[in-house]
Design a protein around this motif. Structure first.
Motif, PDB file in Angstrom:
ATOM      1  N   VAL A 108       1.004  -1.210  -0.083  1.00 29.02           N
ATOM      2  CA  VAL A 108      -0.019   0.012   0.003  1.00 29.02           C
ATOM      3  C   VAL A 108       0.933   1.143   0.064  1.00 29.02           C
ATOM      4  CG1 VAL A 108      -1.671   1.207   1.219  1.00 29.02           C
ATOM      5  CG2 VAL A 108      -2.116  -0.979   0.993  1.00 29.02           C
ATOM      6  N   ILE A 109       2.056   1.275   0.635  1.00 30.56           N
ATOM      7  CA  ILE A 109       2.886   2.315   0.837  1.00 30.56           C
ATOM      8  C   ILE A 109       3.540   2.538  -0.338  1.00 30.56           C
ATOM      9  CG2 ILE A 109       5.007   3.131   1.901  1.00 30.56           C
ATOM     10  CD1 ILE A 109       4.078   1.783   4.610  1.00 30.56           C
ATOM     11  N   MET A 110       4.185   1.674  -0.795  1.00 26.80           N
ATOM     12  CA  MET A 110       4.655   1.909  -2.149  1.00 26.80           C
ATOM     13  C   MET A 110       3.917   2.189  -3.408  1.00 26.80           C
ATOM     14  SD  MET A 110       7.849   1.385  -1.166  1.00 26.80           S
ATOM     15  CE  MET A 110       8.633   1.822  -2.587  1.00 26.80           C
ATOM     16  N   GLY A 111       2.507   1.415  -3.325  1.00 26.95           N
ATOM     17  CA  GLY A 111       1.557   1.957  -4.358  1.00 26.95           C
ATOM     18  C   GLY A 111       1.212   3.295  -4.387  1.00 26.95           C
ATOM     19  N   SER A 112       1.040   3.658  -3.111  1.00 25.93           N
ATOM     20  CA  SER A 112       0.618   5.142  -2.915  1.00 25.93           C
ATOM     21  C   SER A 112       1.728   6.024  -3.468  1.00 25.93           C
ATOM     22  CB  SER A 112       0.330   5.425  -1.555  1.00 25.93           C
ATOM     23  OG  SER A 112       1.296   5.582  -0.752  1.00 25.93           O
ATOM     24  N   ILE A 113       3.111   5.936  -3.520  1.00 20.75           N
ATOM     25  CA  ILE A 113       4.071   6.808  -3.835  1.00 20.75           C
ATOM     26  C   ILE A 113       4.136   6.531  -5.526  1.00 20.75           C
ATOM     27  CG2 ILE A 113       6.738   6.838  -3.749  1.00 20.75           C
ATOM     28  CD1 ILE A 113       6.703   6.028  -0.805  1.00 20.75           C
ATOM     29  N   SER A 114       3.919   5.531  -6.039  1.00 22.76           N
ATOM     30  CA  SER A 114       3.948   5.218  -7.469  1.00 22.76           C
ATOM     31  C   SER A 114       2.882   5.827  -8.135  1.00 22.76           C
ATOM     32  CB  SER A 114       4.029   3.548  -7.663  1.00 22.76           C
ATOM     33  OG  SER A 114       4.208   3.397  -8.903  1.00 22.76           O
ATOM     34  N   GLY A 115       1.714   5.702  -7.579  1.00 22.59           N
ATOM     35  CA  GLY A 115       0.531   6.524  -7.985  1.00 22.59           C
ATOM     36  C   GLY A 115       0.722   8.081  -7.836  1.00 22.59           C
ATOM     37  N   ARG A 116       1.229   8.692  -6.755  1.00 20.77           N
ATOM     38  CA  ARG A 116       1.568   9.973  -6.716  1.00 20.77           C
ATOM     39  C   ARG A 116       2.402  10.480  -7.818  1.00 20.77           C
ATOM     40  NH1 ARG A 116      -2.307  12.595  -5.651  1.00 20.77           N
ATOM     41  NH2 ARG A 116      -2.223  11.928  -3.356  1.00 20.77           N
ATOM     42  N   ALA A 117       3.567   9.527  -7.903  1.00 20.19           N
ATOM     43  CA  ALA A 117       4.566  10.036  -9.025  1.00 20.19           C
ATOM     44  C   ALA A 117       3.987   9.859 -10.368  1.00 20.19           C
ATOM     45  CB  ALA A 117       5.688   8.946  -8.801  1.00 20.19           C
ATOM     46  N   ARG A 118       3.274   9.069 -10.655  1.00 19.93           N
ATOM     47  CA  ARG A 118       2.448   9.245 -12.025  1.00 19.93           C
ATOM     48  C   ARG A 118       1.774  10.293 -12.248  1.00 19.93           C
ATOM     49  NH1 ARG A 118      -0.335   4.252 -12.363  1.00 19.93           N
ATOM     50  NH2 ARG A 118      -1.940   5.424 -11.194  1.00 19.93           N
ATOM     51  N   ASP A 119       0.978  10.664 -11.170  1.00 22.61           N
ATOM     52  CA  ASP A 119       0.109  11.941 -11.396  1.00 22.61           C
ATOM     53  C   ASP A 119       1.139  13.282 -11.506  1.00 22.61           C
ATOM     54  OD1 ASP A 119      -1.812  10.286 -11.040  1.00 22.61           O
ATOM     55  OD2 ASP A 119      -2.362  10.779  -9.002  1.00 22.61           O
ATOM     56  N   ILE A 120       2.073  13.254 -10.843  1.00 22.90           N
ATOM     57  CA  ILE A 120       3.003  14.387 -10.974  1.00 22.90           C
ATOM     58  C   ILE A 120       3.696  14.468 -12.465  1.00 22.90           C
ATOM     59  CG2 ILE A 120       5.246  15.269 -10.169  1.00 22.90           C
ATOM     60  CD1 ILE A 120       4.510  14.206  -7.474  1.00 22.90           C
ATOM     61  N   ALA A 121       4.064  13.319 -12.767  1.00 23.04           N
ATOM     62  CA  ALA A 121       4.649  13.136 -14.319  1.00 23.04           C
ATOM     63  C   ALA A 121       3.712  13.781 -15.203  1.00 23.04           C
ATOM     64  CB  ALA A 121       4.979  11.921 -14.629  1.00 23.04           C
ATOM     65  N   MET A 122       2.397  13.367 -15.241  1.00 26.23           N
ATOM     66  CA  MET A 122       1.455  13.750 -16.120  1.00 26.23           C
ATOM     67  C   MET A 122       1.076  15.020 -16.061  1.00 26.23           C
ATOM     68  SD  MET A 122      -1.256  10.489 -16.209  1.00 26.23           S
ATOM     69  CE  MET A 122      -1.753  10.471 -14.707  1.00 26.23           C
TER      70      MET A 122
END
Length: 717
Positions: free
Chosen positions: A180-194
């Motif tokens: 859950v922790i790693m997934g939330s970091i990954s998801g936020r990073a994708r949003d930032i990139a877009m």
């Protein structure tokens, strides 16, 4: 974060290494003091990473307020929420909430009991319908601004970690806290990139760009009316790819009835078990990474020497201290820790995104880890990244115009200019006596510093993707051109039919783009080098696989060998297996190729049942007797998870499967003779005969260059 990942990465059973310590991290994130100093340090590191992401998200146009003791986000499973009654949902969730931290936006004051109940029912409806709430409208409705995200999962504040766990057990996806922790970091990073590339509302930007292309096309003299009035093929492909990039294609369709949901679960779990049974030897096919690494090094202006030596060293040191040092160096240089940090459900190298019952995901993931494929993939990507950052460091004393032409061209191709070079050349670090450019040491507070850091990391990531090919968003979009929903029966059947084929698509698509970039002459030279090299490494892979099966090398003086080598090269051997280049392995018909491994497994199960049961009465009054032992052993030979591990496959087949077959199969001796004859017909001997407990001789290496040199059974080496 590096220490947190190493400490709590998953075991072969898919569990965290230190579950008690991980639970303490969760409690510290909720503001509870556990007395566990290590857990406190890890929680502070996670909070720091999340705060960095929050600030960068807001800088890109977002609006997430700082929230102390936020705890951990919840990943709800729509199917589990749908299955629970509204009353059960309200009962469990309301008892777990910290109502003192929640405000009713409709009144501006804390929730009343009735207000909270109505609010939780609205939340349940949103989760169980995947956001399809409210009345239908004729107006266009997209996913909304990404900039407005970040608040949705913060409206429900749980009392503490134990309360969070209670809700997660009943309504969550089943992911452990680490995932859950790693997934939330990954998801936020994708949003930032877009957002940084496409603005606060990337959907609207993509739509605007595609509309602009269509508008320009309509005004041109060569416009074809249907392409203007309706969606062109190119636009449909672009929109489909965008679904994958933003993660929308990963959303799981959920059927309300258990029968259709069971079919989907069976298809997803079946693919995972086939992966576990078939990809244990994929590490052998991945040796052709040496060639794609060499091509990438040439494309990026790096020396191409000692690649094979380094690859063999990575095999030798895979479980040793050197591998641990390489992982530490990669983490320090921001090159990633993908094998340790990835959670179940993420993309794997040859198979793309994984879904289905957790135990089947664990089984597939464990086999890929035991085969060393995950670690080898990460080591090779890290090796390229370190070579690139080391080569750039070697040029740091030179002004922009005097950098070696190949490397400077590669940097320019990735958007790096002389202004970025000022920041990059200063960010050096020394690791084990060697100097590297350290992306994390670039001063992002300086004017242009963040841009220089981003462009450098873009260059590294693109280079790694070229050096070590993996399943990609592009290959997944190409493999599902009509956008069938994940979790739907049609979508899962399509995915099952294309299992293992997406990797070949990704490989070809990646290098076809490079050929297009280089122009006619350069592209033709690159394509020739690419094809010839992959064919040569494909030949080596074929011979390694034959040795792993107990056979002598295949004779290389036959045209069909080189046709198979061309198909095998670069990991396309996974596809080659399905096409049937290994005549006695896995696939017997075009129907199995089109239907995919799941279809083949069903056919194999059907064949095993037919073998086990008595046959129909013949004209002479006799009938074939049933042979359940033969059917069961034949099926087990192909589908026991882990049975195809390259270093254990032969011993497993000879010392376990063959011995078991001898006990339960009356046709054992005849079947063994047929296997030996089939090998001889292929101009090969067998150095370890079926049914025996030890090899009879060493492999006949000369057979690889002279098919007349075959050693038949019973003849000495």
């Amino acid at each position: 974060m590096t220490e947190f990942i190493e400490r709590h990465k998953r075991t072969l059973l898919g569990k965290p290494n230190d579950p008690e310590g991980l639970a303490d991290v969760g409690r510290e994130l909720f503001g509870e003091s556990t007395g566990n100093a290590r857990a406190k340090v890890f929680a502070d590191a996670i909070e720091g990473a999340r705060e960095d992401l929050r600030q960068r998200f807001n800088a890109a146009g977002g609006a997430i307020a700082k929230l102390d003791n936020y705890g951990v986000p919840m990943r709800y499973e729509p199917a589990r929420v749908r299955d629970a009654s509204p009353e059960r949902w309200v009962e469990v969730v309301s008892a777990s909430l910290d109502r003192s931290r929640m405000i009713d936006e409709r009144t501006g004051v804390p929730f009343t009991d009735e207000g909270l109940r109505a609010f939780l029912l609205d939340v349940r409806e949103t989760i169980r319908t995947n956001g399809m709430t409210g009345e239908p409208s004729a107006a266009f409705r997209g996913a909304g601004k990404i900039a407005n995200r970040g608040q949705e999962h913060r409206v429900l504040h749980y009392k503490d970690f134990d309360a969070w766990q209670q809700v997660a057990r009943e309504f969550g996806t089943g992911d452990n806290l680490f995932s859950v922790i790693m997934g939330s970091i990954s998801g936020r990073a994708r949003d930032i990139a877009m957002m940084e590339r496409l603005g606060p509302n990337p959907d609207a930007t993509v739509r605007f760009l595609l509309d602009g292309i269509a508008h320009d096309k309509a005004k041109g003299d060569e416009a074809f009316v249907p392409e203007v009035s309706a969606k062109s093929v190119e636009r449909s492909q672009s929109e489909n790819l965008w679904r994958y990039v933003k993660g929308e294609a990963s959303a799981q369709h959920v059927y309300p009835d258990p029968i259709r949901r069971g079919v989907v679960t069976g298809l997803q779990g079946g693919r995972n078990l086939i992966t576990a049974a078939w990809l244990g030897s994929a590490s052998l096919s991945s040796i052709s990474d040496v060639h794609t690494q060499a091509m990438a090094r040439g494309f990026y202006g790096l020396p191409e020497t000692n690649l094979l030596t380094r690859t063999l060293a990575s095999l030798r040191d895979n479980a040793g201290q050197l591998s641990a040092e390489n992982r530490a160096a990669a983490a320090r240089l921001a090159l990633g820790m993908e094998d340790a940090a990835h959670s179940l459900g993420e993309s794997a190298r040859y198979i793309g995104e994984v879904s289905g019952p957790a135990w089947t995901q664990v089984t597939a993931d464990a086999v890929l880890r035991l085969s060393a494929l995950n670690r080898l993939t990460e080591n090779r990507k890290s090796a390229f990244g370190q070579a690139l950052l080391g080569a750039i460091a070697d040029e740091r004393a030179r002004p922009w115009g005097e950098i070696s032409p190949g490397l400077r061209t590669a940097m320019e191709r990735n958007g790096i200019d002389q202004h970025d070079w000022i920041h990059i050349r200063r960010a050096t670090t020394t690791i084990r006596g060697s100097e590297f450019i350290d992306p994390s040491a670039i001063d992002v507070a300086a004017i242009g510093g963040r841009k220089a850091q981003d462009r450098l990391l873009d260059m590294v990531i693109r280079g790694q993707a070229m050096a070590v090919q993996e399943a990609s968003m592009t290959s997944r979009a190409l493999a599902n051109p009509v956008g069938l929903a994940k979790g739907s029966i049609s979508g899962e059947l399509w995915t099952s039919a294309l299992q293992f084929k997406g990797f070949a698509v990704a490989l070809m698509a990646k290098h076809a783009r490079i050929v297009g970039m280089l122009g006619r002459a350069g592209g033709a030279a690159y394509a020739a080098q690419f094809f010839i090299g992959l064919t040569m490494y494909g030949a080596a892979v074929i011979q390694l696989r034959e040795l792993a099966k107990g056979n002598d090398p295949r004779p290389m003086d036959k045209p069909e060998f080189w046709a198979d080598a061309a198909l095998q090269g670069g990991g396309i051997g996974i596809l080659g297996d399905l096409v049937g280049v290994f005549k006695n392995d896995r696939i017997d018909s075009l129907g199995q190729f089109i239907g995919g491994p799941i279809y083949g497994a069903v056919q194999d199960a059907r064949s095993a049942v037919r073998t086990a049961l008595p046959g129909k009465e013949r004209k002479d009054g006799t009938s074939r007797e049933g042979n359940p032992g033969k059917g069961a052993v034949r099926f087990a030979r192909r589908y026991v998870p882990g049975s195809n591990l390259w270093y254990a496959r032969l011993a497993w087949e000879r010392m376990v499967i063959d011995q078991l077959d001898a006990q339960v199969n009356p046709d054992h001796d005849a079947d063994v003779k047929q296997r030996v004859k089939r090998s001889a017909d292929n101009h090969q001997g067998m150095y370890w005969q079926p049914g025996t407990m030890a090899p009879q001789r060493a492999p006949n290496w000369r057979n690889g260059i002279d098919s007349t040199n075959i050693i038949t059974p019973g003849v000495g080496s």
